[in-house]
Write a protein that holds these residues in place. Structure first.
Motif, PDB file in Angstrom:
ATOM      1  N   ALA A  76       0.733  -1.106  -0.043  1.00 47.08           N
ATOM      2  CA  ALA A  76      -0.075  -0.099   0.166  1.00 47.08           C
ATOM      3  C   ALA A  76       0.615   1.303   0.002  1.00 47.08           C
ATOM      4  CB  ALA A  76      -1.052   0.010   1.247  1.00 47.08           C
ATOM      5  N   GLU A  77       2.074   1.172   0.542  1.00 45.26           N
ATOM      6  CA  GLU A  77       3.132   2.301   0.627  1.00 45.26           C
ATOM      7  C   GLU A  77       3.405   2.396  -0.906  1.00 45.26           C
ATOM      8  OE1 GLU A  77       3.707   4.208   2.957  1.00 45.26           O
ATOM      9  OE2 GLU A  77       2.032   3.175   4.441  1.00 45.26           O
ATOM     10  N   ARG A  78       3.813   1.598  -1.728  1.00 50.13           N
ATOM     11  CA  ARG A  78       4.126   1.685  -2.878  1.00 50.13           C
ATOM     12  C   ARG A  78       3.388   1.715  -4.160  1.00 50.13           C
ATOM     13  NH1 ARG A  78       9.680   3.183  -2.793  1.00 50.13           N
ATOM     14  NH2 ARG A  78      10.541   2.397  -0.877  1.00 50.13           N
ATOM     15  N   ASP A  79       2.244   1.049  -4.155  1.00 52.12           N
ATOM     16  CA  ASP A  79       1.152   0.763  -5.273  1.00 52.12           C
ATOM     17  C   ASP A  79       0.011   1.755  -4.907  1.00 52.12           C
ATOM     18  OD1 ASP A  79      -0.291   0.089  -7.337  1.00 52.12           O
ATOM     19  OD2 ASP A  79       0.226  -1.923  -6.975  1.00 52.12           O
ATOM     20  N   ILE A  80      -0.357   2.570  -5.757  1.00 52.37           N
ATOM     21  CA  ILE A  80      -1.778   3.336  -5.575  1.00 52.37           C
ATOM     22  C   ILE A  80      -2.845   2.366  -5.847  1.00 52.37           C
ATOM     23  CG2 ILE A  80      -0.656   5.472  -6.264  1.00 52.37           C
ATOM     24  CD1 ILE A  80      -2.360   5.145  -8.822  1.00 52.37           C
ATOM     25  N   THR A  81      -2.868   1.285  -6.599  1.00 54.11           N
ATOM     26  CA  THR A  81      -4.014   0.265  -6.508  1.00 54.11           C
ATOM     27  C   THR A  81      -4.223  -0.388  -5.466  1.00 54.11           C
ATOM     28  OG1 THR A  81      -2.814  -1.380  -7.610  1.00 54.11           O
ATOM     29  CG2 THR A  81      -3.407   0.329  -8.990  1.00 54.11           C
ATOM     30  N   VAL A  82      -3.428  -0.541  -4.207  1.00 56.75           N
ATOM     31  CA  VAL A  82      -3.571  -1.414  -3.388  1.00 56.75           C
ATOM     32  C   VAL A  82      -3.887  -0.326  -2.226  1.00 56.75           C
ATOM     33  CG1 VAL A  82      -2.511  -2.879  -1.602  1.00 56.75           C
ATOM     34  CG2 VAL A  82      -1.953  -3.133  -3.950  1.00 56.75           C
ATOM     35  N   GLY A  83      -4.997  -0.592  -1.373  1.00 55.84           N
ATOM     36  CA  GLY A  83      -5.232   0.399  -0.254  1.00 55.84           C
ATOM     37  C   GLY A  83      -6.782  -0.192   0.355  1.00 55.84           C
ATOM     38  N   ASP A  84      -7.296   0.621   1.145  1.00 53.49           N
ATOM     39  CA  ASP A  84      -8.375   0.669   2.013  1.00 53.49           C
ATOM     40  C   ASP A  84      -8.354  -0.430   3.055  1.00 53.49           C
ATOM     41  OD1 ASP A  84      -9.598   2.940   0.615  1.00 53.49           O
ATOM     42  OD2 ASP A  84      -9.582   1.763  -1.024  1.00 53.49           O
ATOM     43  N   GLY A  85      -8.041  -1.775   2.490  1.00 54.54           N
ATOM     44  CA  GLY A  85      -8.191  -2.802   3.381  1.00 54.54           C
ATOM     45  C   GLY A  85      -7.703  -4.117   2.928  1.00 54.54           C
ATOM     46  N   THR A  86      -7.428  -5.288   3.676  1.00 55.64           N
ATOM     47  CA  THR A  86      -7.066  -6.498   3.144  1.00 55.64           C
ATOM     48  C   THR A  86      -8.080  -7.438   3.691  1.00 55.64           C
ATOM     49  OG1 THR A  86      -4.715  -5.769   3.241  1.00 55.64           O
ATOM     50  CG2 THR A  86      -5.113  -8.140   3.167  1.00 55.64           C
ATOM     51  N   HIS A  87      -8.376  -8.564   3.090  1.00 54.75           N
ATOM     52  CA  HIS A  87      -9.522  -9.547   3.108  1.00 54.75           C
ATOM     53  C   HIS A  87      -8.349 -10.771   3.011  1.00 54.75           C
ATOM     54  CE1 HIS A  87     -13.060 -12.297   2.154  1.00 54.75           C
ATOM     55  NE2 HIS A  87     -12.651 -12.270   3.482  1.00 54.75           N
TER      56      HIS A  87
END
Length: 233
Positions: free
Chosen positions: A203-214
């Protein structure tokens, strides 16, 4: 003397011809990580559904629960991911009605491969990881490419952050590129914590990863779900 003037573009009634392109695919991103252990398998996905800089959903898991011993993660074009899993769900229900028992994880792996290969001339734009427990009670991770080639592996990462995550898994889980690696098998708790750390880092490196993890943990006793918040920007 030869002229170097450009040739006029073809016209119809004086207007230039326009060429229309057709692109049936959209990359809605997503990252998947799976780790298999002696008697468990853990698979995780992020919850952000996006297209470029637009965020469509902040709570969309890419994990599909097929049986109580198998989970398929799909990322890429979301329409293709949903379509693939809907057709796979139909096949699993048909198998259950005909054989009076759920399909095994190994059979699901082959079924998914066959479905992807059947669309090889217009493939699903989807990266898939199947996690589950096999007939011997051991954890299994199956990795696919979009046209159905697959293999059973101890761990895998796919999707947008896959190239960033896989070297980390090679070192920590695969015990590669280490001078004195610890050969002890990975525990379930360690695998869960690793996947959490992986998504926090991604999430710190990729703008497509964020908000939460399942995260879904698969054992012989069934499925256990875990949710973890990530950064929202």
């Amino acid at each position: 003397m030869m002229s170097h003037e450009p040739e006029p573009s073809p016209t119809t009634c004086g207007a230039p011809l326009l060429q229309r392109g057709f692109d049936p695919y959209r990359d809605n991103a997503g990252t998947l990580v799976g780790i298999a252990g002696e008697d468990f398998a853990v698979i995780g996905s992020d919850l952000r559904l996006s297209l470029g800089f637009s965020i469509f959903s902040r709570d969309q898991s890419k994990l599909f629960k097929l049986t109580d011993r198998a989970v398929l993660g799909s990322s890429g074009c979301w329409a293709d991911c949903v379509s693939l899993n809907k057709f796979l769900e139909i096949r699993l229900k048909t198998y259950g009605f005909e054989h009076n028992q759920p399909m095994s994880t190994k059979a699901i792996a082959q079924c998914c491969s066959t479905m992807l290969y059947s669309r090889r001339f217009f493939p699903y734009f989807a990266w898939n990881i199947l996690a589950g427990i096999d007939e011997d009670g051991k954890g299994a991770i199956y990795s696919y490419d979009p046209v159905g080639n697959f293999e059973r592996v101890p761990y895998q990462a796919a999707g947008n952050s896959g190239p960033q995550v896989l070297p980390f898994l090679d070192s920590i889980v695969g015990k590669k590129n280490q001078s004195n690696p610890d050969k002890a098998p990975i525990t379930k708790e360690r695998a869960i914590n690793l996947i959490k750390d992986i998504f926090i880092s991604a999430a710190e490196r990729d703008i497509t990863v964020g908000d939460g993890t399942h995260i879904i943990v698969i054992t012989k006793d069934g499925l256990e779900e875990i949710r973890l918040d990530l950064r929202k920007d």
